[in-house]
Write a protein that holds these residues in place. Sequence first.
Motif, PDB file in Angstrom:
ATOM      1  N   ASP A 193      -5.621 -10.597  -3.317  1.00  0.00           N
ATOM      2  CA  ASP A 193      -4.176 -10.659  -3.111  1.00  0.00           C
ATOM      3  C   ASP A 193      -3.723  -9.634  -2.073  1.00  0.00           C
ATOM      4  O   ASP A 193      -2.878  -9.915  -1.220  1.00  0.00           O
ATOM      5  CB  ASP A 193      -3.464 -10.430  -4.444  1.00  0.00           C
ATOM      6  N   LEU A 194      -4.303  -8.449  -2.149  1.00  0.00           N
ATOM      7  CA  LEU A 194      -3.930  -7.402  -1.196  1.00  0.00           C
ATOM      8  C   LEU A 194      -4.300  -7.787   0.234  1.00  0.00           C
ATOM      9  O   LEU A 194      -3.474  -7.658   1.152  1.00  0.00           O
ATOM     10  CB  LEU A 194      -4.608  -6.085  -1.580  1.00  0.00           C
ATOM     11  N   VAL A 195      -5.523  -8.268   0.445  1.00  0.00           N
ATOM     12  CA  VAL A 195      -5.951  -8.535   1.821  1.00  0.00           C
ATOM     13  C   VAL A 195      -5.375  -9.828   2.377  1.00  0.00           C
ATOM     14  O   VAL A 195      -5.262  -9.986   3.603  1.00  0.00           O
ATOM     15  CB  VAL A 195      -7.494  -8.548   1.943  1.00  0.00           C
ATOM     16  N   SER A 196      -4.974 -10.755   1.492  1.00  0.00           N
ATOM     17  CA  SER A 196      -4.474 -12.042   1.993  1.00  0.00           C
ATOM     18  C   SER A 196      -2.954 -12.115   2.037  1.00  0.00           C
ATOM     19  O   SER A 196      -2.380 -12.760   2.922  1.00  0.00           O
ATOM     20  CB  SER A 196      -5.006 -13.186   1.125  1.00  0.00           C
ATOM     21  N   ARG A 197      -2.273 -11.436   1.087  1.00  0.00           N
ATOM     22  CA  ARG A 197      -0.823 -11.604   0.971  1.00  0.00           C
ATOM     23  C   ARG A 197      -0.041 -10.327   1.258  1.00  0.00           C
ATOM     24  O   ARG A 197       0.970 -10.343   1.983  1.00  0.00           O
ATOM     25  CB  ARG A 197      -0.469 -12.089  -0.443  1.00  0.00           C
ATOM     26  N   VAL A 198      -0.475  -9.202   0.713  1.00  0.00           N
ATOM     27  CA  VAL A 198       0.360  -7.993   0.732  1.00  0.00           C
ATOM     28  C   VAL A 198       0.164  -7.172   1.997  1.00  0.00           C
ATOM     29  O   VAL A 198       1.124  -6.894   2.732  1.00  0.00           O
ATOM     30  CB  VAL A 198       0.087  -7.137  -0.515  1.00  0.00           C
ATOM     31  N   LEU A 199      -1.066  -6.755   2.277  1.00  0.00           N
ATOM     32  CA  LEU A 199      -1.301  -5.847   3.399  1.00  0.00           C
ATOM     33  C   LEU A 199      -0.957  -6.450   4.758  1.00  0.00           C
ATOM     34  O   LEU A 199      -0.479  -5.715   5.644  1.00  0.00           O
ATOM     35  CB  LEU A 199      -2.751  -5.357   3.380  1.00  0.00           C
ATOM     36  N   PRO A 200      -1.164  -7.757   4.989  1.00  0.00           N
ATOM     37  CA  PRO A 200      -0.770  -8.299   6.292  1.00  0.00           C
ATOM     38  C   PRO A 200       0.724  -8.174   6.589  1.00  0.00           C
ATOM     39  O   PRO A 200       1.132  -8.252   7.755  1.00  0.00           O
ATOM     40  CB  PRO A 200      -1.183  -9.775   6.195  1.00  0.00           C
ATOM     41  N   GLN A 201       1.535  -7.962   5.550  1.00  0.00           N
ATOM     42  CA  GLN A 201       2.981  -7.814   5.751  1.00  0.00           C
ATOM     43  C   GLN A 201       3.381  -6.380   6.104  1.00  0.00           C
ATOM     44  O   GLN A 201       4.540  -6.136   6.461  1.00  0.00           O
ATOM     45  CB  GLN A 201       3.730  -8.207   4.474  1.00  0.00           C
ATOM     46  N   LEU A 202       2.448  -5.440   5.998  1.00  0.00           N
ATOM     47  CA  LEU A 202       2.785  -4.031   6.153  1.00  0.00           C
ATOM     48  C   LEU A 202       2.413  -3.514   7.535  1.00  0.00           C
ATOM     49  O   LEU A 202       1.429  -3.961   8.132  1.00  0.00           O
ATOM     50  CB  LEU A 202       2.055  -3.191   5.099  1.00  0.00           C
ATOM     51  N   PRO A 203       3.168  -2.541   8.038  1.00  0.00           N
ATOM     52  CA  PRO A 203       2.778  -1.916   9.302  1.00  0.00           C
ATOM     53  C   PRO A 203       1.498  -1.109   9.117  1.00  0.00           C
ATOM     54  O   PRO A 203       1.241  -0.565   8.046  1.00  0.00           O
ATOM     55  CB  PRO A 203       3.967  -1.002   9.624  1.00  0.00           C
ATOM     56  N   VAL A 204       0.691  -1.055  10.160  1.00  0.00           N
ATOM     57  CA  VAL A 204      -0.539  -0.259  10.115  1.00  0.00           C
ATOM     58  C   VAL A 204      -0.171   1.215  10.113  1.00  0.00           C
ATOM     59  O   VAL A 204       0.679   1.656  10.887  1.00  0.00           O
ATOM     60  CB  VAL A 204      -1.441  -0.589  11.316  1.00  0.00           C
ATOM     61  N   LYS A 205      -0.787   1.985   9.236  1.00  0.00           N
ATOM     62  CA  LYS A 205      -0.576   3.427   9.206  1.00  0.00           C
ATOM     63  C   LYS A 205      -1.855   4.103   9.682  1.00  0.00           C
ATOM     64  O   LYS A 205      -2.893   3.994   9.022  1.00  0.00           O
ATOM     65  CB  LYS A 205      -0.211   3.900   7.798  1.00  0.00           C
ATOM     66  N   PRO A 206      -1.812   4.789  10.817  1.00  0.00           N
ATOM     67  CA  PRO A 206      -3.034   5.393  11.351  1.00  0.00           C
ATOM     68  C   PRO A 206      -3.687   6.336  10.341  1.00  0.00           C
ATOM     69  O   PRO A 206      -3.012   7.143   9.692  1.00  0.00           O
ATOM     70  CB  PRO A 206      -2.530   6.161  12.578  1.00  0.00           C
ATOM     71  N   GLY A 207      -4.992   6.205  10.215  1.00  0.00           N
ATOM     72  CA  GLY A 207      -5.725   7.111   9.339  1.00  0.00           C
ATOM     73  C   GLY A 207      -5.730   6.744   7.877  1.00  0.00           C
ATOM     74  O   GLY A 207      -6.319   7.461   7.058  1.00  0.00           O
ATOM     75  N   ARG A 208      -5.081   5.635   7.500  1.00  0.00           N
ATOM     76  CA  ARG A 208      -5.032   5.285   6.084  1.00  0.00           C
ATOM     77  C   ARG A 208      -6.445   5.061   5.539  1.00  0.00           C
ATOM     78  O   ARG A 208      -7.282   4.421   6.175  1.00  0.00           O
ATOM     79  CB  ARG A 208      -4.189   4.035   5.867  1.00  0.00           C
ATOM     80  N   VAL A 209      -6.686   5.609   4.340  1.00  0.00           N
ATOM     81  CA  VAL A 209      -7.984   5.485   3.677  1.00  0.00           C
ATOM     82  C   VAL A 209      -7.846   4.559   2.471  1.00  0.00           C
ATOM     83  O   VAL A 209      -6.931   4.713   1.655  1.00  0.00           O
ATOM     84  CB  VAL A 209      -8.497   6.862   3.202  1.00  0.00           C
TER      85      VAL A 209
END
Length: 370
Positions: A193-209
Amino acid sequence: MEFKTRTLQELRDRRSTLSSKQAILGLDGFVDTIVTPVALRAGQGENFTPISTISEFGQRIAAAAGKSTNIEFYPRMDKLGGNGPIMANAVLAQGAQVTYLGALGTPTVHPVFADLAKRAHAVSLCAAASTTAAEFTDGKIMLGMMKSLDEITPQRIDEVMGAAAYRAALAASDLVALVNWTMIPNMSAIFDDLVSRVLPQLPVKPGRVFFFDLADPEKRSKSDLVYALGVIGKFEQFGRVTLGLNLKEAQQVFAALGFGTESESEAGLRAMADKIRRRLDLTTVVVHPKESAACATRDGTWWVPGPYAAKPLITTGAGDHFNAGFVSGQLMALSPEACLGLGVCTSGHYVRTAQSPTLGDLETFLANWK
């Protein structure tokens, strides 16, 4: 300059940066009862001889086959448990800001999580699971009741936390730590769910782990494990992925990926971490037995010895403290070697004191480690 000195210097140079970092961790939650199995009782209270090793405990159980037996567990303490809450407590102690999402109790947070809920932004998804942790000189046996964890699903997260709040917390986070895949049946669905639905909607944050800890996948099928590892690899498109493994977990993953065996030497640990990392194409893979720790990144491999304690005060949660120290190092942009150093010192301090160390405690530990 030895690695302890290098780690101490990096920590002193970068420690002020951690307080500005935000983390979201989850998704489990256990009430842990730490116990000592009784071998021979001579009187009330602590007047007994303990069953000191897992082998001795196993022999006692095996001897009861076809009969029956009674084994007393002498309670030592009730404490906050679960990979996520223990790791979150340790990350908080080192100074980062934490949102904790997991099984902390319903309709109110269970008392063992009260302090965590005061210091972190806590969102409880369901009732806490429970564990009776029998500790021995050569390891521990965790007896769990975890039916409530079945309720942890993507839908439940949206329902309780709110889809918008969930996205906002993820968007703000420098660290996303998702642990205890083994005991949460729907965790792979949450990863998907995170990789298909949630994270694609979010801006990239440099350095996020993104940090993952499988938590002893022995009871899960090989196909389930290989699938989860594949999905974990998909998080690389949204940040830097770290897979943390204790020795047993690393051996299980190594076998599931079709490799042979590696020794438990420094060279073997480096090779195991490197082969797993390359196969999954992750940023970092960590392997941490009790006596040392190794990691592999795209730039190479590293290994450090650990401050092994022959007679620890507590062992339950030692691996979670290692993970907390390692990711705190990553959040401060320390070198891989220094991240390992921070990991083993965080764990080493904890098993000696049963307390999660601050960064100041870690400086003192490093400075006095002989």
